[in-house]
Design an enzyme around this catalytic site. Structure first.
Site, PDB file in Angstrom:
ATOM      1  N   CYS A   2      -3.302   2.405 -11.104  1.00  0.00           N
ATOM      2  CA  CYS A   2      -2.971   3.770 -11.511  1.00  0.00           C
ATOM      3  C   CYS A   2      -1.576   3.851 -12.106  1.00  0.00           C
ATOM      4  O   CYS A   2      -0.678   3.094 -11.741  1.00  0.00           O
ATOM      5  CB  CYS A   2      -3.007   4.689 -10.297  1.00  0.00           C
ATOM      6  SG  CYS A   2      -4.570   4.645  -9.438  1.00  0.00           S
ATOM      7  N   ARG A  27      -2.117  -1.129 -17.825  1.00  0.00           N
ATOM      8  CA  ARG A  27      -2.270  -1.450 -16.403  1.00  0.00           C
ATOM      9  C   ARG A  27      -3.732  -1.443 -15.970  1.00  0.00           C
ATOM     10  O   ARG A  27      -4.058  -1.951 -14.897  1.00  0.00           O
ATOM     11  CB  ARG A  27      -1.500  -0.426 -15.562  1.00  0.00           C
ATOM     12  CG  ARG A  27      -0.012  -0.446 -15.815  1.00  0.00           C
ATOM     13  CD  ARG A  27       0.624   0.836 -15.361  1.00  0.00           C
ATOM     14  NE  ARG A  27       0.638   0.982 -13.928  1.00  0.00           N
ATOM     15  CZ  ARG A  27       1.674   0.673 -13.152  1.00  0.00           C
ATOM     16  NH1 ARG A  27       2.765   0.213 -13.689  1.00  0.00           N
ATOM     17  NH2 ARG A  27       1.612   0.847 -11.855  1.00  0.00           N
ATOM     18  N   TRP A  74      -7.142   4.091 -11.568  1.00  0.00           N
ATOM     19  CA  TRP A  74      -7.930   2.879 -11.372  1.00  0.00           C
ATOM     20  C   TRP A  74      -8.604   3.079 -10.016  1.00  0.00           C
ATOM     21  O   TRP A  74      -7.953   3.047  -8.979  1.00  0.00           O
ATOM     22  CB  TRP A  74      -7.011   1.660 -11.369  1.00  0.00           C
ATOM     23  CG  TRP A  74      -7.716   0.348 -11.303  1.00  0.00           C
ATOM     24  CD1 TRP A  74      -8.261  -0.354 -12.341  1.00  0.00           C
ATOM     25  CD2 TRP A  74      -7.925  -0.452 -10.127  1.00  0.00           C
ATOM     26  NE1 TRP A  74      -8.805  -1.532 -11.881  1.00  0.00           N
ATOM     27  CE2 TRP A  74      -8.615  -1.628 -10.529  1.00  0.00           C
ATOM     28  CE3 TRP A  74      -7.607  -0.302  -8.776  1.00  0.00           C
ATOM     29  CZ2 TRP A  74      -8.978  -2.622  -9.641  1.00  0.00           C
ATOM     30  CZ3 TRP A  74      -7.986  -1.303  -7.890  1.00  0.00           C
ATOM     31  CH2 TRP A  74      -8.661  -2.451  -8.328  1.00  0.00           C
ATOM     32  N   ASN A  98      -0.659   6.678  -6.799  1.00  0.00           N
ATOM     33  CA  ASN A  98      -0.993   5.277  -7.065  1.00  0.00           C
ATOM     34  C   ASN A  98      -0.959   4.561  -5.723  1.00  0.00           C
ATOM     35  O   ASN A  98       0.033   4.664  -5.011  1.00  0.00           O
ATOM     36  CB  ASN A  98       0.058   4.678  -8.029  1.00  0.00           C
ATOM     37  CG  ASN A  98      -0.109   3.184  -8.214  1.00  0.00           C
ATOM     38  OD1 ASN A  98      -1.136   2.609  -7.873  1.00  0.00           O
ATOM     39  ND2 ASN A  98       0.906   2.549  -8.777  1.00  0.00           N
ATOM     40  N   GLY A  99      -2.023   3.858  -5.371  1.00  0.00           N
ATOM     41  CA  GLY A  99      -2.030   3.130  -4.104  1.00  0.00           C
ATOM     42  C   GLY A  99      -3.197   3.559  -3.228  1.00  0.00           C
ATOM     43  O   GLY A  99      -4.172   4.143  -3.712  1.00  0.00           O
ATOM     44  N   GLU A 479      -8.016 -21.934 -14.339  1.00  0.00           N
ATOM     45  CA  GLU A 479      -7.494 -20.846 -15.160  1.00  0.00           C
ATOM     46  C   GLU A 479      -8.451 -20.548 -16.326  1.00  0.00           C
ATOM     47  O   GLU A 479      -8.667 -19.390 -16.694  1.00  0.00           O
ATOM     48  CB  GLU A 479      -6.090 -21.217 -15.662  1.00  0.00           C
ATOM     49  CG  GLU A 479      -5.474 -20.317 -16.722  1.00  0.00           C
ATOM     50  CD  GLU A 479      -5.224 -18.869 -16.280  1.00  0.00           C
ATOM     51  OE1 GLU A 479      -5.497 -18.538 -15.117  1.00  0.00           O
ATOM     52  OE2 GLU A 479      -4.769 -18.072 -17.110  1.00  0.00           O
ATOM     53  N   LYS A 483     -10.089 -16.936 -16.917  1.00  0.00           N
ATOM     54  CA  LYS A 483      -9.935 -16.207 -18.187  1.00  0.00           C
ATOM     55  C   LYS A 483     -11.309 -15.823 -18.749  1.00  0.00           C
ATOM     56  O   LYS A 483     -11.507 -14.712 -19.221  1.00  0.00           O
ATOM     57  CB  LYS A 483      -9.199 -17.063 -19.235  1.00  0.00           C
ATOM     58  CG  LYS A 483      -7.717 -17.202 -19.041  1.00  0.00           C
ATOM     59  CD  LYS A 483      -6.937 -16.093 -19.685  1.00  0.00           C
ATOM     60  CE  LYS A 483      -6.095 -15.272 -18.786  1.00  0.00           C
ATOM     61  NZ  LYS A 483      -5.559 -15.660 -17.553  1.00  0.00           N
ATOM     62  N   GLU A 486     -12.905 -12.994 -16.628  1.00  0.00           N
ATOM     63  CA  GLU A 486     -12.303 -11.652 -16.706  1.00  0.00           C
ATOM     64  C   GLU A 486     -12.477 -11.013 -18.074  1.00  0.00           C
ATOM     65  O   GLU A 486     -12.553  -9.800 -18.185  1.00  0.00           O
ATOM     66  CB  GLU A 486     -10.847 -11.642 -16.236  1.00  0.00           C
ATOM     67  CG  GLU A 486      -9.849 -12.365 -17.063  1.00  0.00           C
ATOM     68  CD  GLU A 486      -8.412 -12.220 -16.500  1.00  0.00           C
ATOM     69  OE1 GLU A 486      -7.581 -13.048 -16.848  1.00  0.00           O
ATOM     70  OE2 GLU A 486      -8.145 -11.289 -15.734  1.00  0.00           O
ATOM     71  N   HIS A 502     -20.306 -33.248  -5.318  1.00  0.00           N
ATOM     72  CA  HIS A 502     -20.408 -32.716  -3.949  1.00  0.00           C
ATOM     73  C   HIS A 502     -21.045 -31.336  -3.928  1.00  0.00           C
ATOM     74  O   HIS A 502     -20.864 -30.578  -2.974  1.00  0.00           O
ATOM     75  CB  HIS A 502     -19.024 -32.687  -3.305  1.00  0.00           C
ATOM     76  CG  HIS A 502     -18.407 -34.038  -3.202  1.00  0.00           C
ATOM     77  ND1 HIS A 502     -18.852 -34.992  -2.332  1.00  0.00           N
ATOM     78  CD2 HIS A 502     -17.412 -34.620  -3.917  1.00  0.00           C
ATOM     79  CE1 HIS A 502     -18.152 -36.103  -2.484  1.00  0.00           C
ATOM     80  NE2 HIS A 502     -17.266 -35.903  -3.454  1.00  0.00           N
ATOM     81  N   LYS A 602      -3.567  -4.472 -14.624  1.00  0.00           N
ATOM     82  CA  LYS A 602      -2.506  -5.409 -14.996  1.00  0.00           C
ATOM     83  C   LYS A 602      -1.601  -5.726 -13.815  1.00  0.00           C
ATOM     84  O   LYS A 602      -1.221  -6.857 -13.594  1.00  0.00           O
ATOM     85  CB  LYS A 602      -1.695  -4.803 -16.145  1.00  0.00           C
ATOM     86  CG  LYS A 602      -0.582  -5.703 -16.669  1.00  0.00           C
ATOM     87  CD  LYS A 602      -1.151  -6.929 -17.341  1.00  0.00           C
ATOM     88  CE  LYS A 602      -0.062  -7.894 -17.782  1.00  0.00           C
ATOM     89  NZ  LYS A 602      -0.608  -9.238 -18.015  1.00  0.00           N
TER      90      LYS A 602
HETATM   91  O1  M6R Z   1       1.754  -9.685 -11.938  1.00  0.00           O
HETATM   92  P1  M6R Z   1       1.217 -10.892 -11.233  1.00  0.00           P
HETATM   93  O2  M6R Z   1       1.547 -12.156 -11.948  1.00  0.00           O
HETATM   94  O3  M6R Z   1       1.658 -10.962  -9.798  1.00  0.00           O
HETATM   95  O4  M6R Z   1      -0.338 -10.734 -11.250  1.00  0.00           O
HETATM   96  C1  M6R Z   1      -1.164 -11.634 -10.575  1.00  0.00           C
HETATM   97  C2  M6R Z   1      -2.607 -11.488 -10.992  1.00  0.00           C
HETATM   98  O5  M6R Z   1      -3.061 -10.187 -10.726  1.00  0.00           O
HETATM   99  C3  M6R Z   1      -2.815 -11.797 -12.472  1.00  0.00           C
HETATM  100  O6  M6R Z   1      -2.345 -13.057 -12.818  1.00  0.00           O
HETATM  101  C4  M6R Z   1      -4.314 -11.704 -12.830  1.00  0.00           C
HETATM  102  O7  M6R Z   1      -4.999 -12.742 -12.213  1.00  0.00           O
HETATM  103  C5  M6R Z   1      -4.503 -11.743 -14.356  1.00  0.00           C
HETATM  104  N1  M6R Z   1      -5.401 -10.697 -14.773  1.00  0.00           N
HETATM  105  C6  M6R Z   1      -5.071 -12.995 -14.851  1.00  0.00           C
HETATM  106  O8  M6R Z   1      -5.245 -13.004 -16.232  1.00  0.00           O
END
Ligand code: M6R
Length: 607
Positions: A2, A27, A74, A98-99, A479, A483, A486, A502, A602
């Site tokens: 949020c 965000r 959010w 927010n929260g 990673e 990617k 997401e 395994h 974000k």
């Molecule tokens: O702001 P941060 O680096 O602490 O965020 C951590 C994760 O939320 C962030 O890396 C998330 O996994 C990304 N969407 C990945 O692309």
């Protein structure tokens, strides 16, 4: 997550609030709203979905109040529809949040027993109702908020607007960030300085537990005990504000292309080019005094930590314990006082990472944070900060922050190795030269985009994708899978190549693309054996390697991406570019919203 905005202005503020909300879009959110005072009376416009829907509502039914609050939501409690969109209001006030209010169910039951009827499924509405009850009892807005805040458990940032009160907003912070913006006869509240950038570059960040009463000319901040406190008023450099997409189609691809520049800038911060040695800014501890390091982070940042584990252990012979912050914070890990706890975060606000940092601090650890936002809570609460100089990262999928984290962590590992006597000067020079060469190699790797785009069309048809890697290519495989998931919503998993047999090997058939990240290094041949196992079962391999790797593997693949040659130690930084482009183009080809993927935020400021 949020986003919150509040404006005490001189003229109608609704469109300014909307403008600020647009700057918080990155965000992640699923509905939005604005409330103002129209001739002293609360009025709201709210809409499900993107800000364009709210903008339409505001054009059909404009708001003209010179005081207002706004919100991008959010969803946590309740579906992302208009009813649950903020601001939430009673006849006395409107509030944005927010929260998470963790004890909302208990508070709601108490209010319901008193006959209060709730309109929404949100946790926020209990805040609106609790403060309203106190106003009905004759308390002033300040007293009503001050006596409500101690009743709330959880993490929250709040902004209140009151019926009939045209010169006051109240904000509160207990977890997620909230900044006060100082204008000329106008005052602002925002989840970050970015939101307020068009209005002011002078901000005060509230500390945890603070709450603030804003008028048009002043901000009085109090701590959770109600005592007035002084908080620094600071200028936020304008170059840290939101950039545009330039000629690029999406922020994400712009940020991918910025990497050679921002990684070079980051390396320059940690390396003495003339001497060819690592020279990070002085730290308040000596690497040689440490017996172990813990690294804690979330998501992509934790995968940067995963790569760093190989570097610190190999180059500095320093044992590393790695965990994701959501587990670390509750694990009650025994930590020997005086050892180093490292935290990695782009935003510096991720709730789990911040909570882990505070736990480590309480256990007498030395605290070093690798953060991209220098004004963030983690930066402020750490004993030492190793900045990444990626600039503002807007795309929800982390790209340039990740490679800058890697560059920072490798520089630190080299410096640690030198100080601990585990790296000779010649080795250090070789590694520093390899690191210095990375930005140019990244530029070369970006030339592979056309080829990757074509391969991505094939990947876009897959239901599941497996990523494999060994050594530092293993976290890069993780990673890559993160990617792809997401951005494209294709199910993807990353595995250590040696783990294939395994379990995951059972998944392999001719419909399953297997992306193998394998620079030609000391474990390359082992990875080739795993590729053979995949090929023998009809799996389709997409190999990401270098010229020698492509030659030596000599396998039929659905595609081979030949990366520029580099020292294997720095390969994770370079190979990150390939996996980013793979995920980006697959998602773009599938028509997905790559800058704001569904359900993602974000900066994750709730648990
Ligand atoms: O702001 P941060 O680096 O602490 O965020 C951590 C994760 O939320 C962030 O890396 C998330 O996994 C990304 N969407 C990945 O692309």
């Amino acid at each position: 997550m949020c986003g919150i905005v509040g404006i005490l202005g001189k003229k109608p503020v609704a469109l300014q609030v909307l403008d600020a909300l647009k700057r918080l879009e990155y965000r992640g959110y699923d509905s939005a709203g604005v409330a103002t005072l129209e001739d002293g009376h609360l009025a709201r416009r709210r809409a499900e979905g993107k800000l364009g829907n709210l903008e339409l509502k505001l054009s059909e039914a404009p708001l003209s109040g010179a005081i207002g609050i706004g919100h991008t939501r959010w969803a946590t409690h309740g579906r992302p529809n208009e009813t649950n969109a903020h601001p939430h209001a009673t006849d006395k006030l409107a509030v944005v949040h927010n929260g998470i209010i963790e004890n909302f169910a208990e508070l709601k039951a108490e209010l319901q027993a008193e006959g209060i009827v709730f309109e929404t499924q949100t946790d926020t509405e209990v805040v609106a109702q609790l403060v309203t009850a106190k106003l009905r009892d004759g308390k002033s807005p300040m007293e009503a908020v001050a006596t409500t805040l101690p009743r709330l458990r959880g993490a929250f940032a709040l902004a209140f607007l009151f019926e009939g009160v045209s010169d006051m907003l109240i904000g509160a912070r207990h977890g997620p960030p909230l900044a006060v913006g100082w204008g000329d006869g106008e005052m602002y509240l925002g989840s970050d300085a970015l939101a307020l950038a068009p209005f002011t570059d002078e901000v005060t960040y509230l500390e945890d537990g603070d709450w603030v009463v804003l008028t048009r000319t002043d901000a009085v901040i109090r701590d959770m005990d109600g005592h007035p406190v002084d908080r620094v008023r600071q200028r936020v450099p304008t170059n840290s504000f939101l950039a545009s997409k330039g000629n690029h189609r999406h922020f994400m691809v712009k940020e991918i292309y910025e990497q050679p520049e921002v990684v070079a800038r980051t390396i320059a911060h940690y390396v003495d080019f003339a001497a060819g040695l690592a020279c990070p800014p002085p730290l308040p501890f000596a690497w040689k005094d440490l017996r172990r390091v813990s690294i804690t982070a979330c998501g992509t940042a934790s995968l940067a930590g995963h790569v760093a584990r190989y570097w610190f252990e190999r180059l500095a012979r320093l044992p590393v314990e790695l965990d994701v912050a959501s587990e670390f914070r509750y694990r009650e890990a025994p930590l020997d006082p005086g050892e180093l706890a490292m935290f990695i975060s782009q935003s510096g606000e991720t709730a789990d990472t911040l909570a882990s940092l505070r736990y480590a601090k309480s256990q007498g650890q030395r605290i070093l944070s690798v953060v991209n936002v220098p004004t963030s809570t983690m930066a402020r609460e750490s004993e030492a900060v190793a900045p990444t100089l990626a600039g503002v990262e807007v795309g929800v999928a982390s790209t340039k922050a990740f490679t800058c984290q890697l560059a920072t962590l490798l520089s630190l590992a080299i410096a640690a190795g030198r100080e601990r006597g585990t790296l000779s000067e010649a080795e250090e020079r070789r590694l520093v030269a390899a690191l210095n060469g990375i930005p140019e190699l990244m530029t070369e790797a970006l030339h592979l985009e056309g080829e990757i785009e074509l391969l991505a069309r094939d990947l876009a048809r897959a239901r599941d994708v497996l990523y494999l890697g060994r050594g530092t290519a293993y976290p890069i495989a993780l990673e890559g899978a993160l990617k792809l998931k997401e951005l494209s919503y294709i199910h993807a998993e990353g595995y250590a190549a040696g783990e294939l047999k395994h379990g995951p090997i059972a998944l392999i058939d001719e419909t399953m693309p297997v992306i193998v990240i394998a620079p030609y290094d000391s474990v390359f041949e082992k990875t080739v054996s795993n590729m053979q196992e995949v090929a023998a079962r009809g799996g389709r391999i997409l190999l990401v390697t270098d010229a020698r790797g492509a030659r030596e593997a000599a396998m039929d693949t659905m595609g081979t991406i030949v990366m520029p040659d580099c020292d294997p130690v720095v390969a994770p930084i370079l190979y990150a570019v390939a996996i980013q482009l793979i995920a980006y183009h697959t998602a773009v080809f599938m028509g997905k919203d790559v800058d704001q993927p569904r359900n993602l935020a974000k900066s994750v400021t709730v648990e």
